[in-house]
Scaffold this active site. Structure first.
Site, PDB file in Angstrom:
ATOM      1  N   HIS A 155       0.655  -1.191  -0.037  1.00 40.74           N
ATOM      2  CA  HIS A 155      -0.099  -0.043   0.131  1.00 40.74           C
ATOM      3  C   HIS A 155       0.724   1.112  -0.031  1.00 40.74           C
ATOM      4  CE1 HIS A 155      -3.218  -2.920   1.349  1.00 40.74           C
ATOM      5  NE2 HIS A 155      -2.304  -3.295   2.091  1.00 40.74           N
ATOM      6  N   SER A 276      14.801  21.999 -16.184  1.00 35.25           N
ATOM      7  CA  SER A 276      13.448  22.782 -16.269  1.00 35.25           C
ATOM      8  C   SER A 276      13.816  23.739 -16.890  1.00 35.25           C
ATOM      9  CB  SER A 276      12.738  22.912 -14.933  1.00 35.25           C
ATOM     10  OG  SER A 276      12.070  24.014 -14.780  1.00 35.25           O
ATOM     11  N   LYS A 282      15.902  22.155 -10.717  1.00 35.72           N
ATOM     12  CA  LYS A 282      15.272  20.819 -11.095  1.00 35.72           C
ATOM     13  C   LYS A 282      16.194  19.840 -11.767  1.00 35.72           C
ATOM     14  CE  LYS A 282      11.233  19.855 -10.964  1.00 35.72           C
ATOM     15  NZ  LYS A 282       9.918  20.253 -11.253  1.00 35.72           N
ATOM     16  N   GLU A 289       9.937   8.725 -17.004  1.00 37.47           N
ATOM     17  CA  GLU A 289       8.491   9.124 -17.015  1.00 37.47           C
ATOM     18  C   GLU A 289       8.031   8.739 -18.699  1.00 37.47           C
ATOM     19  OE1 GLU A 289       7.719  13.198 -15.294  1.00 37.47           O
ATOM     20  OE2 GLU A 289       9.730  13.230 -15.453  1.00 37.47           O
TER      21      GLU A 289
END
Ligand code: ARG
Length: 462
Positions: A155, A276, A282, A289
């Site tokens: 979980h 970024s 970043k 992804e």
């Protein structure tokens, strides 16, 4: 002029011409198309269906054409519709009437079914090779991290202690199963449809076994109607690819989480991360992804194929031209993902200290604490309750189970002695789980050996 223009009284509408044409995507089948034609021409010559000289002439012109296409000297034409007619037209331009004899006892229906099998056989091999490299990389990383204690989750809540090696080895087994699926799919793909003709074979006495053998097939498709209308092997391939894409996507999801500041379990190499345009601080896991995102394409293509086939009466229907873009999309996507995922994994740093610190939080040794009491004769349910009280005490006082004093332990059970500290020590918790398939370093080393043997066996069987 179209190869099939004899029956028609006018030219095809130009938009229809473009709509019908598949050369923009099936051009990539030129090698397989020529390979199939070489076998067909040889068989026609051997069987005396065309004269030996013509067969030799066709074979040598096809070989020249292949060289010219490889060298980028040829432009395919939309008017010639597809790769099969492009090759035939080019051949006829070069050798005249002999070129026109190549299509004797053959149809584009068995031709395209053949080409796609030949192409997918190679692509499946390539995917298997890429999977093997990824597995080797995971095993390498696992060998280096058998003592990197970390929490494993259920979980997405910290659950029990394992090691990084044990964790990532889970992916090895998924990917080994993927290889089995692709191999299995290859065995059913490896039968020759050539000679099925349009759907009912031919009245010439061709030798289907000969062409099958020349092209490295295990046999022929036994029913000519099935031979030209079957695309099961593409759907099986797409299903196997979907599972692989799903595995890569889950792994990517872990990597994305792990490299966040919240987890900090790994650091991606700069060459495999991106920045970024506005936030200077970043460092983004774009590669992982994208791999996760591209899963949608693979699933989508599986559904394209399933849907395309579901209403088709036997045998060939033009709908089936749609199979190619779908499988090519899968092949390109999956190979690209596998080829970039492997070095991303190879170059990432695994942060042993952060993993260990995360393991220290979340009371992941609570089961071991309960087992301590069980081993002293307490029924598991009662032990579970007592340790629950200890966890509450820890939460109230901001302590871990390792921090509690013996007096505090004794408030829930007098059976606790000094050796409780060994029992809740995380390294010991891992070490004691030495059952086969467990996270103890000795068990993981055995697991790695088995995975390597499996990988070698698969290499051997190739
Ligand atoms: N381009 C076609 C395809 O990909 C080849 C077969 C065409 N056959 C036909 N009878 N129109 O399916």
């Amino acid at each position: 002029m179209k190869l099939w223009s004899g029956r028609f009284s006018k030219d095809v509408d130009s938009e229809v011409n473009d709509f019908n044409s598949s050369i923009s995507f099936d051009g990539r089948l030129y090698k397989e198309d020529i390979e199939g034609s070489l076998a067909h021409a040889k068989m026609l010559g051997d069987c005396g269906i065309i004269n030996r000289n013509e067969s030799d002439k066709i074979i040598s012109a096809l070989n020249d054409l292949l060289k010219d296409i490889d060298a980028g000297k040829i432009n395919f034409s939309v008017d010639a519709e597809d790769i099969h007619m492009n090759i035939e037209t080019l051949l006829t331009e070069r050798i005249g009437d002999s070129g026109k004899r190549l299509h004797t006892a053959r149809s584009r229906n068995d031709q395209v079914a053949l080409d796609i099998r030949l192409y997918m056989r190679k692509q499946t091999e390539e995917i298997i090779t890429a999977l093997r490299s990824l597995i080797s990389e995971i095993i390498d990383k696992a060998k280096q991290t058998t003592d990197y204690v970390m929490p494993a989750y259920t979980h997405l809540q910290r659950a029990q202690p394992v090691t990084f090696a044990h964790y990532i080895m889970a992916y090895t087994w998924m990917l080994l199963r993927d290889i089995s699926r692709f191999e299995d799919c290859k065995t059913r793909m490896n039968f020759s449809p050539l000679g099925a003709g349009a759907l009912a074979t031919t009245t010439y006495s061709i030798d289907r076994e000969q062409t099958a053998q020349l092209l490295g097939f295990d046999g022929i498709c036994e029913n000519s109607i099935d031979a030209v209308s079957d695309r099961d092997f593409l759907i099986e391939f797409a299903a196997a690819a979907s599972l692989t894409a799903m595995h890569l996507s889950r792994f990517s999801e872990e990597i994305i989480l792990w490299c966040s500041s919240e987890f900090g379990f790994i650091t991606l190499d700069d060459a495999y991360s991106t920045g970024s345009s506005i936030m200077p601080q970043k460092k983004n896991p774009d590669i992982a992804e994208l791999v996760r995102g591209k899963t949608g394409r693979v699933y989508g293509s599986l559904f394209t194929l399933l849907t395309m086939m579901k209403g088709l009466p036997l045998a060939y229907n033009k709908d089936m031209q749609e199979d190619k873009e779908a499988v090519f999309n899968i092949c390109d996507t999956l190979l690209m993902c596998l080829k970039i995922f492997t070095p991303m994994l190879k170059t990432m740093t695994i942060n042993k200290k952060t993993l260990r610190a995360a393991a220290a939080k979340g009371f992941i040794n609570a089961t071991d604490c309960a087992d301590y009491l069980v081993k002293k004769g307490v029924p598991f349910r009662d032990a579970y309750k007592s340790v629950g009280c200890l966890v509450r005490l820890c939460e109230e006082t901001g302590k871990t189970l390792e921090d509690l004093t013996l007096e505090e332990y004794k408030t829930v059970s007098l059976l606790f002695e000094k050796d409780i500290y060994d029992a809740v020590n995380l390294e010991n918790c891992v070490k004691e789980r030495k059952v086969s398939g467990g996270p103890a370093p000795e068990a993981v080393l055995k697991q790695i050996k088995k995975a390597e043997a499996e990988l070698n066996r698969k290499e051997h069987e190739k």
